[in-house]
Write an enzyme that holds these catalytic residues in place. Structure first.
Site, PDB file in Angstrom:
ATOM      1  N   ASN A 130       8.608   3.511   1.466  1.00 15.39           N
ATOM      2  CA  ASN A 130       9.015   2.216   2.004  1.00 15.39           C
ATOM      3  C   ASN A 130       8.500   1.122   1.076  1.00 15.39           C
ATOM      4  O   ASN A 130       7.394   1.225   0.544  1.00 15.39           O
ATOM      5  CB  ASN A 130       8.440   2.032   3.409  1.00 15.39           C
ATOM      6  N   HIS A 132      -0.357  -0.354  -0.358  1.00 18.04           N
ATOM      7  CA  HIS A 132      -0.845   0.518  -1.427  1.00 18.04           C
ATOM      8  C   HIS A 132       0.211   1.614  -1.536  1.00 18.04           C
ATOM      9  O   HIS A 132       0.458   2.332  -0.546  1.00 18.04           O
ATOM     10  CB  HIS A 132      -2.226   1.088  -1.054  1.00 18.04           C
ATOM     11  N   HIS A 144       5.629   9.322   1.529  1.00 17.57           N
ATOM     12  CA  HIS A 144       5.575  10.138   2.742  1.00 17.57           C
ATOM     13  C   HIS A 144       6.240  11.483   2.448  1.00 17.57           C
ATOM     14  O   HIS A 144       7.390  11.512   1.982  1.00 17.57           O
ATOM     15  CB  HIS A 144       6.369   9.487   3.881  1.00 17.57           C
ATOM     16  N   HIS A 195       2.603   4.514  -1.492  1.00 15.98           N
ATOM     17  CA  HIS A 195       2.420   5.848  -0.907  1.00 15.98           C
ATOM     18  C   HIS A 195       3.762   6.525  -0.705  1.00 15.98           C
ATOM     19  O   HIS A 195       4.765   5.882  -0.421  1.00 15.98           O
ATOM     20  CB  HIS A 195       1.644   5.778   0.407  1.00 15.98           C
ATOM     21  N   ASP A 246      -1.031  11.897   7.567  1.00 16.35           N
ATOM     22  CA  ASP A 246      -0.754  10.608   8.197  1.00 16.35           C
ATOM     23  C   ASP A 246      -1.393  10.602   9.587  1.00 16.35           C
ATOM     24  O   ASP A 246      -1.327  11.581  10.323  1.00 16.35           O
ATOM     25  CB  ASP A 246       0.762  10.379   8.300  1.00 16.35           C
ATOM     26  N   CYS A 259      -7.419   2.408  -0.129  1.00 19.86           N
ATOM     27  CA  CYS A 259      -8.542   2.435  -1.081  1.00 19.86           C
ATOM     28  C   CYS A 259      -9.815   2.899  -0.371  1.00 19.86           C
ATOM     29  O   CYS A 259     -10.626   3.617  -0.947  1.00 19.86           O
ATOM     30  CB  CYS A 259      -8.723   1.078  -1.740  1.00 19.86           C
ATOM     31  N   CYS A 313      -8.218  -2.533   0.596  1.00 16.10           N
ATOM     32  CA  CYS A 313      -7.110  -1.997   1.401  1.00 16.10           C
ATOM     33  C   CYS A 313      -7.503  -0.669   2.041  1.00 16.10           C
ATOM     34  O   CYS A 313      -8.385   0.048   1.565  1.00 16.10           O
ATOM     35  CB  CYS A 313      -5.828  -1.914   0.563  1.00 16.10           C
ATOM     36  N   HIS A 350      -4.830   1.295  -7.410  1.00 17.89           N
ATOM     37  CA  HIS A 350      -4.249   0.420  -6.386  1.00 17.89           C
ATOM     38  C   HIS A 350      -3.008  -0.270  -6.947  1.00 17.89           C
ATOM     39  O   HIS A 350      -3.105  -1.290  -7.625  1.00 17.89           O
ATOM     40  CB  HIS A 350      -5.255  -0.612  -5.871  1.00 17.89           C
TER      41      HIS A 350
HETATM   42  P1  5GP Z   1       4.367   2.546   5.643  1.00 18.98           P
HETATM   43  O1  5GP Z   1       4.972   2.021   6.922  1.00 18.98           O
HETATM   44  O2  5GP Z   1       3.532   1.513   4.962  1.00 18.98           O
HETATM   45  O3  5GP Z   1       5.353   3.215   4.745  1.00 18.98           O
HETATM   46  O4  5GP Z   1       3.426   3.738   6.084  1.00 18.98           O
HETATM   47  C1  5GP Z   1       2.071   3.598   6.321  1.00 18.98           C
HETATM   48  C2  5GP Z   1       1.614   4.895   6.958  1.00 18.98           C
HETATM   49  O5  5GP Z   1       0.203   4.916   6.913  1.00 18.98           O
HETATM   50  C3  5GP Z   1       2.028   5.029   8.425  1.00 18.98           C
HETATM   51  O6  5GP Z   1       2.812   6.203   8.585  1.00 18.98           O
HETATM   52  C4  5GP Z   1       0.690   5.095   9.170  1.00 18.98           C
HETATM   53  O7  5GP Z   1       0.713   5.995  10.251  1.00 18.98           O
HETATM   54  C5  5GP Z   1      -0.276   5.535   8.082  1.00 18.98           C
HETATM   55  N1  5GP Z   1      -1.640   5.051   8.256  1.00 18.98           N
HETATM   56  C6  5GP Z   1      -2.027   3.775   8.524  1.00 18.98           C
HETATM   57  N2  5GP Z   1      -3.361   3.685   8.615  1.00 18.98           N
HETATM   58  C7  5GP Z   1      -3.834   4.944   8.389  1.00 18.98           C
HETATM   59  C8  5GP Z   1      -5.156   5.496   8.339  1.00 18.98           C
HETATM   60  O8  5GP Z   1      -6.169   4.820   8.531  1.00 18.98           O
HETATM   61  N3  5GP Z   1      -5.260   6.825   8.068  1.00 18.98           N
HETATM   62  C9  5GP Z   1      -4.164   7.619   7.863  1.00 18.98           C
HETATM   63  N4  5GP Z   1      -4.391   8.911   7.614  1.00 18.98           N
HETATM   64  N5  5GP Z   1      -2.909   7.128   7.890  1.00 18.98           N
HETATM   65  C10 5GP Z   1      -2.744   5.809   8.148  1.00 18.98           C
HETATM   66 ZN    ZN Z   2      -5.476   0.181  -2.183  1.00 19.00          ZN
END
Ligand code: 5GP
Ligand code: ZN
Length: 114
Positions: free
Chosen positions: A87, A98, A102, A100, A30, A7, A4, A46
């Protein structure tokens, strides 16, 4: 199975701007910020989402909130405030599978949560 994306960030296979790191947790900016301060705080383990949390993860989740507290000191946002968002799943619009957290701050975030 393809590793992922978070990871890969943990393993430094793809770059990120790291704001905090220890043996269990990493926090990085982000890539598509929706607020002036938008940090993702994640466990190195993970865990796919909140629904996969187990009893053994309780201390880890508590620690994540302590790290968020440290970051709030670092960014001097304790007085103005901030928001922590997790989320989960399809209806929660979780894009990265994975767990997370925010951390959003640096502007008034409005009152809309749904
Ligand atoms: P989710 O919608 O899953 O709660 O949030 C995923 C977050 O990961 C999004 O805000 C997106 O901008 C961020 N994100 C996705 N890919 C990457 C990446 O490769 N690097 C970083 N720094 N953030 C990422
Ligand atoms: Zn992961």
């Amino acid at each position: 199975m393809e590793e992922c994306i978070f990871c890969k960030i943990i393993n430094k296979e793809i770059p990120s701007t790291i704001e905090y790191e220890d043996d269990e947790i990493i926090a990085f900016k982000d890539i598509a910020p929706v607020a002036p301060i938008h940090i993702l705080v994640i466990p190195k383990k993970h865990i796919k989402s909140l629904v996969e949390l187990e009893q053994e993860d309780e201390a880890l989740i508590g620690k994540i909130y302590r790290i968020i507290n440290k970051l709030a000191d670092k960014y001097e946002i304790k007085e103005k405030g901030y928001r922590v968002v997790v989320n989960c799943g399809e209806d929660g619009v979780q894009e990265v599978q994975h767990l997370h957290f925010h951390l959003l701050a640096g502007k008034h975030l409005g009152c809309k949560i749904g």
